[in-house]
Design an enzyme around this catalytic site. Sequence first.
Site: not given
Lengths: 380, 385
Positions: B123, B130, B132, B279, B338, B340, B363, B367
């Site tokens: 597509f 050009a 958005s 925690q 995780h 390092g 897509e 913004e």
Amino acid sequence: MDFSLNEEERLIRDTARELAEKEFAPRSAEVDETSKFPADNVKKLAELGFMGMNVEEKWGGAGLSSLAYALAMEEISAACASTGVIMSVNNSLVCDPLERYGNDFQKETFLAPLARGEKLGAYCLTEPEAGSDAQNLRTSAVREGDHYVVNGTKNFITNGQVADTYLVYCKTDPEAGHRGISTLIIDAKSKGLERGNKENTMGIRGSSTCSLFFTNVRVPVENRLGEEGSGFKVALSTLDGGRIGIASQALGIGRAALEAATKYAQERKTFGKPIADLQAIQWMLADSVTELDAARLLTHRAAVIKDTGKRYSSEASMAKLAASRASVLIADRAVQIHGGYGYIREYPVERYYRDAKITELYEGTSEIQRLVIARSLLRP
Amino acid sequence: MDFDLTEEQRLLKRTVREYADSEIAPQVARYEDASEFPRPVVMALWKDLGLGGMYCPEEYGGIDLDPVSYAIVVEELGRVWPSLCIIVSVHNSVGVQLIAEHGSPEQKTKYLPRLNTDWVAAFSLSEAGAGSDVGAMRATAVRDGDHYVLNGEKNWVTNGQNADLTVIFVKTDSQAGNRGITAFLVEKGTPGLTVGRPERKMGIKASEAVVLSLSDCRVPAASRLGKEGQGFKIAMAELDGGRIGVGAQAVGIAEAALERSIRYARERQAFGRTIGEFQAIQWMLADMATRVEAARHLVYRAAWLRRAGKPYTREASMAKLYASEAATFVSHRAIQIHGGYGYTVDYKVEQYYRDARVTEIYEGTSEIQRLVIARKWLAEHGYGA
């Protein structure tokens, strides 16, 4: 999968909205200003069966789904958050455990008048030294023949000054930790029970929150809800449902704030055009709309799962965590969008800002919700 | 309300997950490391599961999924391999589906069966100037007898190099703004169509994004998709659906990062206990899981609205905005949990972190989503009426 509401749920939502907008919204600023318990509002809720929404009809309730309850809570709280919490406590924290754990005598005697809204209930778990850490509560109930003798102090009791019936969590076996807790149904007129002063709170100022002092209060053994030692289980399972109520309250406050901000953004002009045309304002609105809707989906999902009878602790905690956070953020943005006017009492958003904050604290702080969620994730 | 998947959807989810875990997962690293388009994997997906025709009517050999089922498949692919996920998503939603919905009977007969079996679709809307702002595009098509002659340069074409068929949007009337845009189906190898070198990207490396150059590229008039001037409408209608796809992809990425974090938190020991007992870690996991759940239901809800034939533009934008930001948030926390090891490629979470980032961009950037949400919301509240 179906994200639509059925006929009955729509009807409940619309009925609640009409009542809230017509009767409650015009007086909510006054309720806040005067800190007066909105007794008239509670009476109107009772007339619609909203004080015992999920209770079976034969016990005086409306026999509605948890989703219907969540929808009504959002509507009522959007108009008056104080009224919302009064309703939530009676429904979720008092009627719900009475129906689930009570025997027929208790349902007839205590549940039915509460569900019909003739009486008002309160849930008494928290103590000065035992909030999130509920198993450390110290109020004691000592068996003497066919009575318990209760001594101790409860605090932050919502509906505390006006309730007729208290569900009180007591230690019946001080050595047994959380397995030594039992639930007693205690009449407000009991001898030796005294109510403290109403707490002077930042928000939900119409709600009556106070301490309760028990000195040699004699409670018949037949008023014990469930087995001796089952109180902690009753308390926690009850809070799961309560979290759906408070999540819905948070949604209501957040929605009211968002709607006020949406309206103001269209009216208020700067630099020759409404501030709604500015991306800075649009961004805040877009985030608020999205966060509110995400939290609403989580809340409705928890309500739907509750009614299937499956375990829903983690889902209820997610709903409450997300909805309370969204509510606080949205109210904050609403004040920001209003600028200086958001800081004065002529506009409702400063009240939403104060009201929203409590939803991150009661019925389990956000920290407790995260604990519940994480434990469920890490369970092997 | 009912938040459950149907029996059929559960089966589909399980089938795709099992296939993805056993057949696809072992191949990810090789293609990602080489930034290579996984054509054999894609072809196997078409052949084994029929996923080349998710939005293709059964009469043309497709499996014609409903939008919720489609979101479920995309989510599962995103969980195992975000690059493959976007390749499949683009092929189906803005390739196959555009032809199924707007194609002439001849175009459908000619292309849909091939796209279900051994072709890949692309597509091509964006240009360097050009993105958005679609109306600012400059590529043109000029009618010449029973052909159009296409000229210009398009970029960010996903699947662009490998595609056997590309839907290309150009201006047939440069004075008419958005209404001057027309779509064409251009086959691979058409003289005048040159495919540039794939961009070197931060993530989704096995998915290619290329520049397409059109230099007097002659296309038969019969290859025009829809009418002249309809291109903008065709592209925009599918953007809403595409946003559900990227939202689902983001949910899949976030889910994978969460799963790996839970596993690691249960295993990794520090100070004499598993880090899941701290925690600090529990907080991160709780916030991650809450966002994943919320994002998933926003995506499903948008897909459900689409299926029900109701308006869903705002809901699709909300799903895409929330899910993409959840994916970057969750994959960021996954690396943190995780430590390092999260920064090494062995634990995969760094790949999810890089892959997640693009979901906030393509897509429609976050913004653009906020713009859509705010405008729709304000319009629903009587503004600008």
